[in-house]
Design a protein around this motif. Structure first.
Motif, short mmCIF file in Angstrom:
data_model
loop_
_atom_site.label_atom_id
_atom_site.label_comp_id
_atom_site.label_asym_id
_atom_site.label_seq_id
_atom_site.Cartn_x
_atom_site.Cartn_y
_atom_site.Cartn_z
N ASP A 106 0.70 -1.24 -0.03
CA ASP A 106 -0.11 0.01 -0.07
C ASP A 106 0.91 1.31 0.06
O ASP A 106 2.13 1.01 0.10
CB ASP A 106 -0.86 0.02 1.02
CG ASP A 106 -1.82 -1.00 1.22
OD1 ASP A 106 -1.98 -1.70 0.48
OD2 ASP A 106 -2.49 -1.49 2.32
N ASP A 124 -16.86 -6.73 -9.63
CA ASP A 124 -16.85 -5.32 -9.93
C ASP A 124 -17.15 -5.13 -11.53
O ASP A 124 -16.33 -5.34 -12.01
CB ASP A 124 -15.30 -4.82 -9.59
CG ASP A 124 -15.29 -3.54 -9.33
OD1 ASP A 124 -15.94 -2.71 -10.05
OD2 ASP A 124 -14.37 -3.34 -8.49
N GLU A 171 -8.49 1.57 -2.31
CA GLU A 171 -9.39 2.24 -1.42
C GLU A 171 -8.65 3.21 -0.50
O GLU A 171 -7.73 2.91 -0.09
CB GLU A 171 -9.88 0.91 -0.56
CG GLU A 171 -10.80 1.58 0.41
CD GLU A 171 -11.69 0.58 1.48
OE1 GLU A 171 -11.45 -0.56 1.17
OE2 GLU A 171 -12.05 1.15 2.59
N CYS A 201 -3.00 6.88 -7.90
CA CYS A 201 -3.90 5.94 -8.42
C CYS A 201 -3.76 6.20 -9.99
O CYS A 201 -3.23 5.12 -10.76
CB CYS A 201 -5.12 5.85 -8.25
SG CYS A 201 -5.57 5.58 -6.60
N LEU A 251 -11.30 4.39 -7.56
CA LEU A 251 -10.80 4.87 -6.20
C LEU A 251 -11.85 4.74 -5.17
O LEU A 251 -12.95 5.50 -5.29
CB LEU A 251 -10.22 6.08 -6.02
CG LEU A 251 -9.65 6.71 -4.41
CD1 LEU A 251 -8.55 5.59 -4.30
CD2 LEU A 251 -9.29 7.98 -4.76
N TYR A 252 -11.99 3.60 -4.29
CA TYR A 252 -13.14 3.38 -3.59
C TYR A 252 -12.94 4.29 -2.09
O TYR A 252 -11.63 4.39 -1.84
CB TYR A 252 -13.25 2.22 -3.00
CG TYR A 252 -14.19 1.20 -4.04
CD1 TYR A 252 -15.26 0.98 -4.63
CD2 TYR A 252 -13.18 0.63 -4.98
CE1 TYR A 252 -15.90 0.59 -5.61
CE2 TYR A 252 -13.70 -0.10 -6.34
CZ TYR A 252 -15.14 -0.06 -6.41
OH TYR A 252 -15.60 -0.93 -7.43
N MET A 253 -13.96 4.71 -1.44
CA MET A 253 -13.86 5.44 -0.23
C MET A 253 -15.10 5.31 0.59
O MET A 253 -16.10 5.08 0.24
CB MET A 253 -13.80 6.88 -0.57
CG MET A 253 -12.32 7.58 -1.02
SD MET A 253 -12.51 9.10 -0.76
CE MET A 253 -12.33 9.77 0.86
N HIS A 254 -14.86 5.07 1.96
CA HIS A 254 -15.77 4.84 2.90
C HIS A 254 -16.22 6.38 3.34
O HIS A 254 -15.43 7.29 3.82
CB HIS A 254 -15.35 4.19 4.07
CG HIS A 254 -16.67 4.21 5.09
ND1 HIS A 254 -17.59 3.13 5.22
CD2 HIS A 254 -17.06 5.15 5.92
CE1 HIS A 254 -18.48 3.51 6.08
NE2 HIS A 254 -18.14 4.76 6.49
N ASP A 314 -20.57 3.67 1.15
CA ASP A 314 -19.47 3.37 0.12
C ASP A 314 -19.49 4.13 -1.03
O ASP A 314 -20.69 4.07 -1.61
CB ASP A 314 -19.40 1.91 -0.15
CG ASP A 314 -19.11 1.25 1.21
OD1 ASP A 314 -18.20 1.58 1.90
OD2 ASP A 314 -19.89 0.37 1.42
N TYR A 350 -17.49 5.69 -5.00
CA TYR A 350 -16.36 5.42 -5.57
C TYR A 350 -15.96 6.58 -6.61
O TYR A 350 -17.18 7.30 -6.87
CB TYR A 350 -16.26 4.05 -6.40
CG TYR A 350 -17.18 3.91 -7.46
CD1 TYR A 350 -18.30 3.37 -7.36
CD2 TYR A 350 -16.72 4.51 -8.87
CE1 TYR A 350 -19.42 3.55 -8.36
CE2 TYR A 350 -17.70 4.47 -9.89
CZ TYR A 350 -19.06 3.52 -9.52
OH TYR A 350 -20.10 3.64 -10.63
#
Ligand SMILES: CC(C)(COP(=O)(O)OP(=O)(O)OC[C@H]1O[C@@H](n2cnc3c(N)ncnc32)[C@H](O)[C@@H]1OP(=O)(O)O)[C@@H](O)C(=O)NCCC(=O)NCCS
Length: 228
Positions: free
Chosen positions: A76, A103, A113, A139, A147-150, A177, A179
């Motif tokens: 990472d 996906d 993420e 990225c 790009l995923y994000m909470h 969630d 993206y």
């Protein structure tokens, strides 16, 4: 005299004439194994509501310790912003994962993420935005287009930051969630990231040396280090 008196971090310096936090230059540096304990300190300083926004659940200290212990710096990317006192005031963690078969939003091999947090005292100065931009540009340069994000739909600050960076938050998997789609790399994005890292490395080295000098001075007779 305290060693920290020579390297002050007067909160008044962080405010501009309108008593708003001043936005000075923010250097975002890639962090490594040697920063792990400072990363932990940053996360442990987040209060309950921030941990909820950052991790999607309230993580107690013991779970935060596990999370930080588990960061794999070889896989990472972790980006940080360092204060004058050589403390980490903002962390962006870009975690990679292989694309799942389900996906449908990307056909790239991997997705990323991103999670970001800024210490309360350092907010509103552009640190979160810079960390987000750095995660996104990394990225881009690493051939990741999703790009995923909470990010809760109530997290207006984060939504504002993404919009400001020209990105739209998509939601297909529920309220929390999100993206973002990332543009492909070009020569400018590659050069931009490389230059940012170079400048941030110089800044990091100066702050690390200043911190070491302050520690050394604090060990001289009659000095004490109150910056710890
Ligand atoms: C979200 C977070 C990282 C932002 O950090 P920050 O350093 O304060 O962010 P910045 O200073 O770069 O930018 C904040 C921007 O949001 C704006 N903002 C602040 N509160 C806002 C609100 N309620 N609604 C809309 N915009 C808001 C600010 O005006 C600023 O915009 P500007 O740069 O155009 O003036 C920080 O608040 C945080 O750590 N929150 C807890 C964890 C979290 O929510 N993480 C995100 C999900 S992973």
């Amino acid at each position: 005299m305290n060693a920290s008196d020579m390297f002050p971090e007067d909160p008044k310096h962080l405010l501009n004439a309108a008593n708003k936090p001043s936005k000075s230059t923010v250097f975002v540096k890639e962090l490594s194994e040697k920063d792990r304990h400072r990363i932990l300190r940053h996360f442990l300083g987040l209060e309950e509501s921030d941990r909820l926004l950052r991790f999607g659940t309230y993580l107690p200290d013991v779970m935060i310790e596990k999370y930080v212990e588990g960061i794999d710096f070889s896989r990472d990317k972790v980006f940080g912003v360092i204060s004058h006192h050589f403390r980490i005031v903002g962390v962006g963690h870009l975690a990679y994962a292989p694309r799942s078969d389900k996906d449908e939003v990307t056909d790239k091999d991997k997705v990323a993420e991103f999670g970001v947090s800024v210490s309360k005292i350092a907010r509103g100065k552009g640190i979160g935005s810079k960390l987000f931009e750095r995660g996104a540009i990394h990225c881009r340069n690493d051939d990741v287009d999703t790009l995923y994000m909470h990010c809760l739909s109530s997290n207006q600050t984060m939504i504002h930051i993404a919009k400001k960076a020209g990105m739209e938050i998509h939601r297909e998997y529920g309220e929390a969630d999100a993206y973002l789609k990332i543009l492909p790399a070009d020569a400018v994005s590659v050069l931009k990231e490389a230059m940012q890292e170079q400048v941030a490395t110089i800044d990091y080295t100066i702050k690390a040396n200043t911190r070491a000098a302050a520690k050394w001075l604090s060990n001289l007779p009659g000095m004490k280090d109150s910056s710890k």
